[in-house]
Design a protein around this motif. Structure first.
Motif, PDB file in Angstrom:
ATOM      1  N   PRO A 119     -11.656  -0.656  10.556  1.00 57.95           N
ATOM      2  CA  PRO A 119     -10.653   0.279   9.221  1.00 57.95           C
ATOM      3  C   PRO A 119      -9.333  -0.508   9.455  1.00 57.95           C
ATOM      4  O   PRO A 119      -8.635  -0.399   8.139  1.00 57.95           O
ATOM      5  CB  PRO A 119     -10.614   1.307  10.859  1.00 57.95           C
ATOM      6  N   THR A 120      -8.650  -1.227  10.324  1.00 54.67           N
ATOM      7  CA  THR A 120      -7.786  -2.049  10.015  1.00 54.67           C
ATOM      8  C   THR A 120      -7.710  -3.209   8.727  1.00 54.67           C
ATOM      9  O   THR A 120      -7.333  -3.712   8.115  1.00 54.67           O
ATOM     10  CB  THR A 120      -7.124  -3.263  11.178  1.00 54.67           C
ATOM     11  N   ALA A 170       0.297   2.815  10.161  1.00 56.30           N
ATOM     12  CA  ALA A 170      -1.293   3.075  10.351  1.00 56.30           C
ATOM     13  C   ALA A 170      -2.237   2.308  10.574  1.00 56.30           C
ATOM     14  O   ALA A 170      -3.336   3.379  11.877  1.00 56.30           O
ATOM     15  CB  ALA A 170      -1.805   3.037   8.268  1.00 56.30           C
ATOM     16  N   ARG A 189      -8.023  -1.075   5.706  1.00 55.89           N
ATOM     17  CA  ARG A 189      -6.691  -0.928   5.152  1.00 55.89           C
ATOM     18  C   ARG A 189      -5.631  -1.879   4.628  1.00 55.89           C
ATOM     19  O   ARG A 189      -4.957  -2.305   3.666  1.00 55.89           O
ATOM     20  CB  ARG A 189      -5.624  -0.088   6.348  1.00 55.89           C
ATOM     21  N   ALA A 203      -6.901  -3.308   1.021  1.00 56.82           N
ATOM     22  CA  ALA A 203      -5.707  -2.011   0.495  1.00 56.82           C
ATOM     23  C   ALA A 203      -4.596  -2.075   0.417  1.00 56.82           C
ATOM     24  O   ALA A 203      -4.291  -2.275  -1.105  1.00 56.82           O
ATOM     25  CB  ALA A 203      -6.007  -1.073   0.818  1.00 56.82           C
ATOM     26  N   CYS A 204      -4.602  -3.033   1.135  1.00 49.90           N
ATOM     27  CA  CYS A 204      -3.200  -3.290   1.012  1.00 49.90           C
ATOM     28  C   CYS A 204      -2.571  -5.078  -0.111  1.00 49.90           C
ATOM     29  O   CYS A 204      -1.891  -4.598  -1.094  1.00 49.90           O
ATOM     30  CB  CYS A 204      -2.543  -3.413   2.235  1.00 49.90           C
ATOM     31  N   CYS A 260       1.188  -0.113   6.169  1.00 54.61           N
ATOM     32  CA  CYS A 260      -0.204  -0.579   6.958  1.00 54.61           C
ATOM     33  C   CYS A 260      -0.190  -0.811   9.213  1.00 54.61           C
ATOM     34  O   CYS A 260      -0.224  -0.225   9.473  1.00 54.61           O
ATOM     35  CB  CYS A 260       0.003  -1.696   6.814  1.00 54.61           C
ATOM     36  N   HIS A 300       0.965  -1.483  -0.016  1.00 57.74           N
ATOM     37  CA  HIS A 300       0.402  -0.118   0.094  1.00 57.74           C
ATOM     38  C   HIS A 300       1.036   1.285   0.321  1.00 57.74           C
ATOM     39  O   HIS A 300       0.660   2.536  -1.125  1.00 57.74           O
ATOM     40  CB  HIS A 300      -0.636   0.155   1.339  1.00 57.74           C
TER      41      HIS A 300
END
Length: 92
Positions: A57-58, A41, A61, A64-65, A38, A29
């Motif tokens: 949210p984790t 974040a 993420r 998304a990664c 990550c 990401h």
């Protein structure tokens, strides 16, 4: 911060200091989109929202990664990311 948040923060910090530099991999990401890795974040999310508040949210993420790793896998670069043996470029 709650005790759980402190424990998770210390675990992530330990990962960032001891594991991440030695594995030689980069967060897909971060490579694809810039910004924080990550682990950074998630550490920020836990500090702001607590452990339970940062679960969704984790997960988002990490998805998304994974998508960033799939995007980078379409390029002709070499490396390995946190999501497995997927070719990614390294930027430091």
């Amino acid at each position: 911060m709650t005790i759980a948040s402190v424990v998770v923060d210390r675990l992530i910090r330990g990962y960032q200091r001891n594991v991440s530099p030695r594995k030689g991999w980069a967060c897909a990401h971060r490579v694809a989109h810039g910004g924080a890795s990550c682990s950074a974040a998630v550490r920020d999310l836990v500090a702001r929202r607590g452990v339970l508040g940062s679960v969704v949210p984790t997960a988002a993420r990490f998805v998304a990664c994974y998508q960033a790793a799939a995007l980078l896998a379409q390029t002709d670069v070499r490396g390995v990311c946190c999501c497995g043996g997927i070719p990614i470029p390294f930027r430091f």
